[in-house]
Design an enzyme around this catalytic site. Structure first.
Site, mmCIF file in Angstrom:
data_model
loop_
_atom_site.group_PDB
_atom_site.id
_atom_site.type_symbol
_atom_site.label_atom_id
_atom_site.label_comp_id
_atom_site.label_asym_id
_atom_site.label_seq_id
_atom_site.Cartn_x
_atom_site.Cartn_y
_atom_site.Cartn_z
ATOM 1 C CB CYS A 92 -0.906 0.037 1.230
ATOM 2 S SG CYS A 92 -2.338 -1.014 1.086
ATOM 3 C CG MET A 138 -6.118 -1.759 0.428
ATOM 4 S SD MET A 138 -7.164 -3.233 0.576
ATOM 5 C CE MET A 138 -6.516 -3.975 2.047
ATOM 6 C CD GLU A 139 -5.403 3.567 2.503
ATOM 7 O OE1 GLU A 139 -4.184 3.479 2.318
ATOM 8 O OE2 GLU A 139 -6.229 3.193 1.643
ATOM 9 C CG ASP A 161 -7.243 -5.238 23.560
ATOM 10 O OD1 ASP A 161 -6.767 -6.271 24.063
ATOM 11 O OD2 ASP A 161 -6.856 -4.092 23.854
#
Length: 161
Positions: free
Chosen positions: A76, A113-114, A128
């Site tokens: 990228c 992709m971002e 998490d």
């Protein structure tokens, strides 16, 4: 299917040369979900999670991830994003959180992709922060919804998909 642009004539990986591409406004939207126990979702919505506002932290993590996508995905390009918006919507019908990210810039390559990275990291951050109370959470349905700009123009997922 079009030619794979990230491979050279010998099949070796390469970063695509975008030097000669026109600078255009580009935008991409992606989505995903994280499923969780109803009690975990209620804890988030009611502001009773021991770690605080997990949605706010996930939003910041998603924005940071979009800006660092080139550090995570080897081929990228580093991009100067002009906008990253992240929506995290609690949904009792899942139960869980629906995530949508929108990335924009004026540049020579797209921001798909971002947007996908932002959604993925938002979901991972929620996992998490909530794993101590719910290890059974499931991340899924991450996909590109829409992209605009560049030579290939406007693409949008079929509404029935």
């Amino acid at each position: 299917m079009s030619e794979l642009t990230h491979l050279d004539a010998k099949g070796a990986a390469r970063m695509v040369d975008v030097t000669d591409k026109s600078v255009t406004e580009r935008e991409a939207r992606a989505e995903g979900v994280i499923h969780m126990a109803p009690e975990t979702l209620a804890m988030i919505v009611d502001g009773e999670h021991p770690k605080g506002d997990v949605l706010a932290v996930a939003r910041v993590a998603a924005i940071m991830a979009a800006k660092k996508t080139h550090d995570l995905i080897p081929l990228c390009h580093a991009l100067n994003l002009t906008s990253v918006k992240v929506e995290l919507v609690p949904d009792d019908t899942l139960p869980g959180v629906r995530i949508e990210a929108r990335c924009k810039l004026a540049g020579q390559t797209g921001v798909e992709m971002e947007a996908l990275t932002a959604v993925s990291v938002a979901a991972l951050t929620l996992y998490d922060m909530c794993k101590a109370v719910d290890r059974g959470m499931q991340i899924g349905d991450i996909r590109l919804l829409e992209k605009k700009g560049g030579r290939s123009g406007h693409w949008k997922v079929d509404s029935g998909a």
